[in-house]
Each structure stands twice: as C-alpha cells, then as structure tokens.
Design an enzyme around this catalytic site. Structure first.
Site, short mmCIF file in Angstrom:
data_model
loop_
_atom_site.label_atom_id
_atom_site.label_comp_id
_atom_site.label_asym_id
_atom_site.label_seq_id
_atom_site.Cartn_x
_atom_site.Cartn_y
_atom_site.Cartn_z
N ASP A 77 0.82 -1.22 0.00
CA ASP A 77 0.00 0.00 0.00
C ASP A 77 0.84 1.27 0.00
O ASP A 77 2.04 1.24 0.33
CB ASP A 77 -0.85 0.05 1.28
CG ASP A 77 -1.96 -0.98 1.29
OD1 ASP A 77 -1.94 -1.89 0.45
OD2 ASP A 77 -2.84 -0.85 2.15
N HIS A 119 3.77 -2.17 3.11
CA HIS A 119 3.85 -0.82 2.53
C HIS A 119 5.20 -0.68 1.84
O HIS A 119 6.24 -0.76 2.51
CB HIS A 119 3.69 0.23 3.64
CG HIS A 119 2.38 0.14 4.36
ND1 HIS A 119 2.16 -0.76 5.38
CD2 HIS A 119 1.22 0.83 4.19
CE1 HIS A 119 0.91 -0.62 5.81
NE2 HIS A 119 0.32 0.34 5.11
NI NI Z 1 -2.52 3.10 3.45
#
Ligand code: NI
Length: 270
Positions: free
Chosen positions: A84, A225
C-alpha cells in the site's frame, strides 16, 4: 419577317431559360454539397497535398500487459502479498526482487503518489502485478460522505487507467476504514487483509519477515507498505521462505477470482 423575328426571339428566350436552368441546377447542387459537408464532417480532413500523409493524433504509450498465468488457487497453496501507499522510491527495487523470483503481488496505489511514478506503475502493470486503488490522498473515507469517497476513488481509478490502459477492479480503503454506505457507493470489492506485520510501526526487516512467515496460511492476504525501505528489504526472505514452503505468490485476482461483488474481503475462502 415578323414571324421570323418572333421565332428568333423565342429561340433566344429558350436559350436564356436553358442557361438560367443550368445555373440554378449548379447552384442548388453546390448548396447541397455544402450542406452535406456540414452535416457529416469528413473523417480525414486535411489541406495538405495528396502525397503528404495526414498527421496522426498522438496517443499515450501504454505498457503491454503480461500474459495471464495458469494459477489455480483452489488447488495450489496461494498467498497474496499486497503493498500500500506507494509507489515510492523503493518500489523499483521491490519489482526487481519479485521479478527475480517470478512472484506476483498487488499494489494499492495512492493517487497523489502515482502521479510522480508513472514509469514505475507502467512497469508494475507490464510485469503482471495487479494495481488496485488506495484512494487519492489517503484520507479516511468514513469521514467523508459516501459520494465524496466514491469520487476520491474514481479519481485514482481514472489516473491508473490513463497510465496503464487498465481500470482497477479492486480497492483498499485507507486504514481499512469503510462502512456499508461506502461499499455500496464505490461499488468495488474492498480488499482488506489477514496478516498485518505493522511494518509502518516496526521498521525492522527481520521483525516484518518473521511476523509474515510465522503467520503464513493458505489463502492469506498480507498487508505491507512499499514506501518503507525496511519492508522492501524483508521481501526476499519472505518470498524465498514461502516459495520453499510450497506457496505460490499471486495477485488478488488470482487468489479470489475476478468480478467479485462489492463487499470486504480478508482472505481466500477455501
Ligand atoms: Ni494506506
């Protein structure tokens, strides 16, 4: 004499009428042409000479999508790694690592970040990874009206489409924050996760890799991430270990199937 004069006069009149008729016909034909030209514009309009080729309209260069793989997660042990908040400065390095291991992943991109990493997004798409939407500016969608949340998502969808030629079919709400009104309004499958190493908090490759490996299960969706260097550095150990354990690393489409109804999804139902 008078008769002859009359005959000559009549002949002259007939000639004049014929000329007039010819002019009228030519004029109306011209008018018809110009009306037709207005009604249907020519498809190729050019004032250039016949030998000169018309100038083509420039179209954006789109990446060539990777061929579809033969993966069956109802038979194979699959895990979907998802990243993400990017793209970011470590994403290319991550793509190199995944490419070396023939592992596929899913990237939930943020619109404001995507604008600055167009070649990275094109590479992600052309190497067979899936691109989903993670909102435009990473605001909590539940603090907006459902209509605003949908507009925010649509803006990122459109940008990804402009960059890759493919409209995202899945989204992940920032912070996993969603509700039924948002799901209904956005009308896309919302992909959550079943494994969260909290890599934004634990900036340790060792910790992140261990957490994922220790919690790995068939059908898992792993949240990471790619904006953190420590996370990207954890990926080789994660991928090598999971592959050695017999897992196949797949995209969300490969794990859950395409055309999912709008709802939230945390893992594969086996
Ligand atoms: Ni996020």
């Amino acid at each position: 004499m008078k008769t002859m004069e009359h005959a000559a006069e009549r002949q002259g009149l007939r000639d004049k009428l014929r000329t007039l008729a010819a002019i009228t016909a030519a004029t109306s034909s011209l008018l018809a042409c110009s009306n037709a030209a207005e009604a249907t514009p020519p498809t190729t309009f050019t004032t250039a000479t016949a030998t000169e080729a018309p100038v083509p309209i420039p179209t954006p260069e789109l990446p060539v999508p990777a061929p579809t793989r033969a993966v069956d997660c109802m038979v194979q042990r699959c895990i979907a790694l998802t990243f993400d908040d990017g793209p970011g400065i470590y994403t290319e390095q991550l793509l190199d690592m995944l490419q070396e291991r023939d592992a596929k992943a899913t990237f939930f991109v943020v619109g404001t970040e995507a604008e600055g990493f167009v070649p990275t997004i094109q590479r992600t798409h052309s190497e067979g990874h899936q691109i989903g939407t993670h909102s435009w500016s990473h605001k909590l969608l539940t603090r907006m009206s459902a209509a605003d949340a949908a507009a925010d998502t649509e803006r990122t969808n459109k940008l990804v489409f402009d960059i890759t030629g493919k409209m995202p079919t899945i989204m992940r709400p920032p912070y996993g924050g969603t509700n039924q009104a948002i799901i209904d309004e956005i009308a896309m499958p919302e992909i959550l996760w079943s494994i969260d190493p909290q890599d934004w908090k634990y900036k340790s490759s060792h910790y992140v890799a261990n957490h994922i490996i220790n919690h790995a299960h068939r059908g898992a969706i792993v949240l990471m991430h790619d904006i953190h260097g420590t996370t990207v550095d954890a990926v080789p150990e994660v991928v090598d270990t999971l592959l050695a354990q017999g897992y196949t690393l797949v995209t969300i489409d490969e794990l859950l199937g395409k055309n999912l109804p709008p709802d939230t999804y945390r893992q594969q139902d086996i």
